[in-house]
Design an enzyme around this catalytic site. Structure first.
Site, short mmCIF file in Angstrom:
data_model
loop_
_atom_site.label_atom_id
_atom_site.label_comp_id
_atom_site.label_asym_id
_atom_site.label_seq_id
_atom_site.Cartn_x
_atom_site.Cartn_y
_atom_site.Cartn_z
N LYS A 17 -3.05 82.91 59.02
CA LYS A 17 -1.71 83.58 58.24
C LYS A 17 -1.42 84.82 59.24
O LYS A 17 -0.26 84.99 59.55
CB LYS A 17 -2.40 83.88 56.91
CG LYS A 17 -1.77 84.66 56.23
CD LYS A 17 -2.23 85.46 55.07
CE LYS A 17 -3.28 86.43 55.42
NZ LYS A 17 -3.97 87.28 54.43
N THR A 18 -2.21 85.55 59.75
CA THR A 18 -1.95 86.80 60.27
C THR A 18 -1.24 86.22 61.72
O THR A 18 -0.21 86.88 61.87
CB THR A 18 -3.17 87.72 60.83
OG1 THR A 18 -4.02 87.66 59.56
CG2 THR A 18 -2.79 88.84 61.51
N ASP A 65 2.34 90.77 52.79
CA ASP A 65 0.90 90.17 53.09
C ASP A 65 0.21 90.63 51.96
O ASP A 65 0.32 91.52 51.08
CB ASP A 65 0.22 90.76 54.42
CG ASP A 65 -0.83 90.24 54.74
OD1 ASP A 65 -1.21 88.86 54.47
OD2 ASP A 65 -1.75 90.49 55.66
N GLU A 66 -0.79 89.65 51.47
CA GLU A 66 -1.62 89.58 50.59
C GLU A 66 -1.15 89.78 49.10
O GLU A 66 -1.44 90.58 48.46
CB GLU A 66 -2.70 90.63 50.65
CG GLU A 66 -3.64 90.94 52.16
CD GLU A 66 -4.58 89.72 52.07
OE1 GLU A 66 -4.78 89.11 51.19
OE2 GLU A 66 -5.74 89.81 53.25
N GLN A 120 -7.66 84.28 46.55
CA GLN A 120 -8.48 85.48 47.03
C GLN A 120 -7.84 86.60 46.59
O GLN A 120 -8.04 87.79 46.79
CB GLN A 120 -8.12 85.51 48.52
CG GLN A 120 -8.70 84.19 49.50
CD GLN A 120 -8.65 84.63 50.98
OE1 GLN A 120 -9.08 85.44 51.37
NE2 GLN A 120 -7.76 83.66 51.44
N ARG A 137 -15.49 84.09 54.90
CA ARG A 137 -15.42 85.05 56.22
C ARG A 137 -16.25 84.09 57.38
O ARG A 137 -16.22 84.90 58.40
CB ARG A 137 -16.10 86.42 55.80
CG ARG A 137 -15.35 87.45 54.74
CD ARG A 137 -14.11 87.44 54.90
NE ARG A 137 -13.24 86.41 54.00
CZ ARG A 137 -12.12 86.08 54.21
NH1 ARG A 137 -11.17 86.71 55.23
NH2 ARG A 137 -11.51 85.11 53.43
#
Length: 666
Positions: A34-35, A211-212, A242, A604
């Site tokens: 995503k980043t 984002d998020e 998430q 993670r």
DNA sequence: GTAAGGCCCGTTTTT
DNA sequence: CGGGCCTTAC
């Protein structure tokens, strides 16, 4: 040189990065690059001739913002000083600095953090003669937050708090202060009330990325919507699985709101995971499929099965801590992993102590993130309180903090007199104190009067010095700390513990160093103290750790969002910890959010995941039997290997270890 | 009126 | 164990 998007990204990522116009909803699974996609998308904008100052990228944490900005700069090899990459709250501060006067505040407003907010509510309660102990102040604070951000309405059951709420609001306004919720809500208010101001910002921020997105609150969504509704070039990226901040107002309903408000949107799903092995992903997928309320997605990885997930059941929490240390040490040696390749994740901050102790004993370098911020430490807050008063003397909460700190004989009785004047004249405590010291028939003794005089003069003197053009603020602050003799104060406060006093004083030098660094940065030339103060209020910790390589990362699961580690240790995987008892108590439906939290933790890990679940655990001063978290049963057995316990430490070895620990701490 | 020492309790996650 | 609050000692 233009970037070859097609070559750098997979098909879906390419679609997302290539479409710059119109609303875009990107559902990006854990580890789906995503980043990377966002970074390339911004670079692509710049390539397409969009000016950097017309781009706004909003993130959730300072760390994410910093990282994203860095990555874009590296990729494009440009300085990009006019690109706005910011957290929502920092962006709110920026907007308010530019426009808060429209609501009658002054530009040097103070920002009250959680602690300040609670003090302010207590002060407001005092004004109304409500005794603070009949209030569950914590609950009241949460209620006020919900009311302010429109998450809750006044009802028959809670409207008894309305007068207190109104008083609190008035208190903030009168002291030229805002709380965290205001940072979002006030810009929305300004935009609603003054369409011309909104127009200006719409013209400036023509391209918006968020984002998020699953963790944005309703209020934050409103802000985005206002800014984007004309241009409609808004791209939101999120993952409903998430969403872990609902307790703070995050609402993944926003994804649905977005679909309604921008019906012409394009939706893209990023489902290829580039991070984890198949085993880890299978465990995560199996777990999360137990949630009912989610967007279906098929995360897959091309990385291969990888190592199995391991579970270990230590006797108690110190064995758990030692297990983690030993494993890290041995992998560090045998598998040539760097310390920063390890992440140790915990549900609650208090689980960190023993693990930290074990790292210290074993000489494992580590850093903790999350938890209490450096800037929240008492000694730092004390110094900051002085600076806040120098920046905004009307900030009563901080005035109260420093009035008699260090002790200068200005106690309860004096304060009461100051309060009387403040009430009478309808002014701040500082103004009242200034007044009081002159009054001929002052009700104060000469001794107290001169002490008060000295205090007021101190503030005036330093305020003037700081406001001088080109002042050396670092030097002035150092000087201030010496003048108030904070060191002497610490010694007296901690007579029996000189070490603690020294440690606290050391923190203050660190604070000064941080400030100096900030002051010396060319970008900050000519910026005032208020800018710095506002900045650090929004900071979770001294995010200055440049050399953050070579250290094990210990943090809460919340803080780990967006990060990844080669090896992950998830500690305290026990019932009542995850899902957390309090969360379930509050509302049984929270189980789904707790599951998402567990999902975030698992995802993670890149190569290897360890989970530890103690048989007994000391909670406060009691040893209680715990048991494995029910979530463990939602992971297919065949993915898990049960770790054989380490051999019991023999008697004298244990003694030796104990001595070692002791020498570390004495 | 102020300061120091005793007593009680413990906030899940954080911008 | 450590911090906030209240009581007692100067």
């Amino acid at each position: 040189m233009a970037i070859d998007l097609k070559n750098e990204l997979n098909d879906k990522q390419y679609l997302a990065a290539a479409q710059l116009n119109g609303p875009l909803l990107i559902i990006a699974g854990a580890g789906s690059g995503k980043t990377r996609m966002i970074t390339f998308r911004i670079a692509h904008m710049l390539d397409s001739g969009i000016h950097q100052s017309n781009i706004l990228a909003l993130t959730f944490t300072n760390k994410a913002a910093k990282e994203m900005a860095e990555r874009v700069k590296t990729l494009t090899n440009k300085k990009l000083t006019n690109l706005t990459v910011s957290t929502f709250h920092a962006f709110g501060v920026k907007l308010l600095k530019e426009s808060i006067s429209n609501l009658g505040y002054k530009e040097n407003f103070s920002i009250y953090d959680q602690t300040d907010k609670i003090s302010a509510i207590k002060e407001a309660a005092r004004e109304l003669n409500i005794s603070p102990d009949v209030l569950d102040i914590y609950e009241v604070s949460n209620l006020f937050s919900s009311i302010k951000t429109n998450r809750e309405k006044w009802t028959d059951t809670n409207n008894s708090f309305k007068p207190l709420y109104d008083e609190y609001q008035e208190y903030l306004f009168n002291h030229n202060s805002v709380d965290f919720d205001d940072l979002i809500i006030l810009p929305v208010k300004i935009f609603t009330k003054f369409p011309d101001i909104l127009k200006g910002y719409q013209l400036k921020y023509q391209y918006i990325m968020v984002d998020e997105f699953q963790d944005t609150s309703l209020a934050q969504y409103k802000l985005i919507k206002q800014l984007a509704q004309e241009n409609r070039n808004v791209c939101v990226v999120g993952d409903d699985d998430q969403s872990i901040y609902s307790w703070r107002g995050a609402n993944y309903q926003n994804i649905i709101n977005f679909e309604t408000d921008f019906p012409e949107l394009t939706e893209i799903k990023l489902e290829q995971n580039y991070r984890s092995t198949e085993n880890i992903l299978a465990a995560a997928n199996s777990l999360i499929s137990n949630n009912t309320n989610r967007k279906e997605k098929q995360l897959w990885t091309g990385i291969g099965h990888g190592k199995s997930i391991e579970i270990y059941y230590p006797e108690n929490e110190s064995r758990e801590a030692d297990f983690i240390s030993e494993m890290i040490k041995s992998f560090h040696l045998k598998e040539n992993l760097k310390y920063h390749d390890f992440g140790v994740l915990i549900r609650t901050n208090n689980l960190s102590t023993l693990i930290e102790n074990s790292f210290l004993a074993e000489n494992i370098p580590y850093k903790v993130s999350g938890g209490q911020s450096f800037f929240q430490r008492k000694e730092i807050k004390d110094i900051i309180a002085y600076l806040r008063i120098l920046n905004n003397p009307d900030d009563d909460i901080n005035f109260l903090r420093i009035l008699n700190m260090p002790r200068r004989g200005l106690g309860k009785a004096t304060l009461l007199k100051i309060r009387e004047i403040a009430k009478e004249k309808d002014c701040s405590l500082h103004a009242a104190a200034t007044e009081l010291r002159w009054t001929g028939d002052s009700p104060l003794s000469d001794k107290i009067k001169s002490s008060l005089q000295e205090f007021i003069d101190l503030i005036a003197e330093y305020k003037e010095m700081l406001e001088e053009e080109d002042s050396n603020k670092t030097k002035i602050i150092k000087d201030l700390i010496e003048t108030i003799n904070y060191w002497g104060f610490l010694i007296i406060e901690h007579q029996k513990n000189e070490k603690l006093a020294k440690w606290k004083y050391k923190n203050i030098s660190i604070f000064i160093e941080l400030f100096e660094k900030w002051e010396k940065k060319p970008d900050n030339k000519g910026k005032d103290l208020g800018t710095y103060l506002n900045r650090i209020t929004l900071m979770t910790r001294a995010e200055d750790e440049e050399g953050d390589n070579g250290q094990v990362n210990l943090m809460t699961i919340h803080a780990s969002k967006g990060l990844e580690f080669e090896y992950v240790f998830l500690a305290g995987v026990e019932k009542n910890i995850i899902p957390h008892a309090r969360s379930i108590e509050e509302n049984p439906d929270n189980i789904e959010e707790e599951r998402r939290l567990f999902y975030v933790a698992i995802t993670r890990a890149k190569q290897k995941l360890f989970m530890t679940s103690c048989k007994t655990r000391k909670i406060r001063f009691e040893i209680v039997d715990t048991g494995p978290s029910p979530f463990l049963e939602e992971i297919p057995k065949e993915l898990i290997k049960f770790h054989t316990p380490l051999e019991d430490v023999e008697g004298d070895e244990a003694l030796d270890y104990f001595e070692q620990m002791k020498s570390k701490f004495n």
